[in-house]
Motif scaffolding. Structure first.
Motif, PDB file in Angstrom:
ATOM      1  N   GLU A  19     -79.716 -58.711 -32.826  1.00 52.56           N
ATOM      2  CA  GLU A  19     -80.090 -58.089 -31.552  1.00 52.56           C
ATOM      3  C   GLU A  19     -78.995 -58.173 -30.502  1.00 52.56           C
ATOM      4  OE1 GLU A  19     -83.766 -59.978 -30.467  1.00 52.56           O
ATOM      5  OE2 GLU A  19     -84.915 -58.711 -31.828  1.00 52.56           O
ATOM      6  N   MET A  20     -77.939 -58.907 -30.780  1.00 54.15           N
ATOM      7  CA  MET A  20     -76.881 -59.110 -29.796  1.00 54.15           C
ATOM      8  C   MET A  20     -75.830 -58.004 -29.880  1.00 54.15           C
ATOM      9  SD  MET A  20     -76.521 -63.221 -30.089  1.00 54.15           S
ATOM     10  CE  MET A  20     -75.760 -63.486 -28.500  1.00 54.15           C
ATOM     11  N   ASP A  21     -75.198 -57.731 -28.753  1.00 50.22           N
ATOM     12  CA  ASP A  21     -74.160 -56.701 -28.688  1.00 50.22           C
ATOM     13  C   ASP A  21     -72.814 -57.197 -29.213  1.00 50.22           C
ATOM     14  OD1 ASP A  21     -75.868 -54.780 -27.614  1.00 50.22           O
ATOM     15  OD2 ASP A  21     -75.487 -55.461 -25.563  1.00 50.22           O
ATOM     16  N   GLY A  22     -72.591 -58.482 -29.160  1.00 47.53           N
ATOM     17  CA  GLY A  22     -71.315 -59.042 -29.610  1.00 47.53           C
ATOM     18  C   GLY A  22     -71.554 -60.353 -30.324  1.00 47.53           C
ATOM     19  N   PRO A  23     -70.478 -61.061 -30.636  1.00 48.18           N
ATOM     20  CA  PRO A  23     -70.630 -62.337 -31.327  1.00 48.18           C
ATOM     21  C   PRO A  23     -71.312 -63.384 -30.455  1.00 48.18           C
ATOM     22  CG  PRO A  23     -68.292 -61.728 -31.097  1.00 48.18           C
ATOM     23  CD  PRO A  23     -69.094 -60.693 -30.408  1.00 48.18           C
ATOM     24  N   ALA A  24     -71.940 -64.341 -31.110  1.00 50.05           N
ATOM     25  CA  ALA A  24     -72.573 -65.462 -30.415  1.00 50.05           C
ATOM     26  C   ALA A  24     -71.781 -66.724 -30.732  1.00 50.05           C
ATOM     27  CB  ALA A  24     -74.017 -65.626 -30.875  1.00 50.05           C
ATOM     28  N   THR A  25     -71.529 -67.499 -29.726  1.00 48.66           N
ATOM     29  CA  THR A  25     -70.818 -68.759 -29.941  1.00 48.66           C
ATOM     30  C   THR A  25     -71.754 -69.763 -30.606  1.00 48.66           C
ATOM     31  OG1 THR A  25     -71.448 -69.706 -27.812  1.00 48.66           O
ATOM     32  CG2 THR A  25     -69.410 -68.370 -27.870  1.00 48.66           C
ATOM     33  N   SER A  26     -71.162 -70.780 -31.171  1.00 48.25           N
ATOM     34  CA  SER A  26     -71.959 -71.857 -31.766  1.00 48.25           C
ATOM     35  C   SER A  26     -72.850 -72.503 -30.701  1.00 48.25           C
ATOM     36  CB  SER A  26     -71.051 -72.914 -32.402  1.00 48.25           C
ATOM     37  OG  SER A  26     -70.335 -72.365 -33.476  1.00 48.25           O
TER      38      SER A  26
END
Length: 135
Positions: A19-26
């Motif tokens: 669902e996110m537009d870009g990468p997610a950080t840890s």
């Protein structure tokens, strides 16, 4: 015995990543899962090795899906996590001298093997996308 919640946690994270537009950080994933970022990196590394997710270091980096959720089976996730043990049940000793103990071990081993096979069959029949109804 402590339960292994990595499968459900990783599935939860993958649904969010989709669902996110870009990468997610840890760190972002850790907040979602109410854990710490080191745990996230350990969990996600097997998925990266399996080609399910990609990771980019540095500013603007993070974790992202490598494939659409429709192409990722729950079995692939389970295997990428190292096929965690399903049961705390096991045999008393591996090679007992007593014939009755051997019979008991064989019966236990057979039942556990059948249960494992059924579990993996069930996981192979469902994709991550099927966990939620989109749209």
């Amino acid at each position: 015995m402590r339960t292994d919640s990595r499968l459900s946690r990783v599935l939860h994270a993958l649904l969010h990543l989709d669902e996110m537009d870009g990468p997610a950080t840890s760190e972002q994933i850790a907040q979602m899962l109410q854990t710490n970022s080191a745990v996230v990196r350990r969990m996600m590394s097997g998925l990266r090795d399996a080609g399910i997710v990609a990771s980019v270091k540095g500013h603007g980096g993070g974790w992202s899906l490598q494939k659409p959720l429709t192409e990722i089976t729950l079995l692939a996730i389970y295997q990428a996590l190292g096929t965690p043990h399903l049961f705390a049940i096991g045999n008393d000793e591996e090679a007992p001298k007593c014939l009755l103990a051997r019979a008991a071990n064989d019966a236990t081993r057979q039942a556990l093997s059948e249960a494992q096979a059924e579990f993996e069959k069930s996981l192979s029949e469902k994709t991550v996308a099927q966990l939620v109804k989109h749209g």
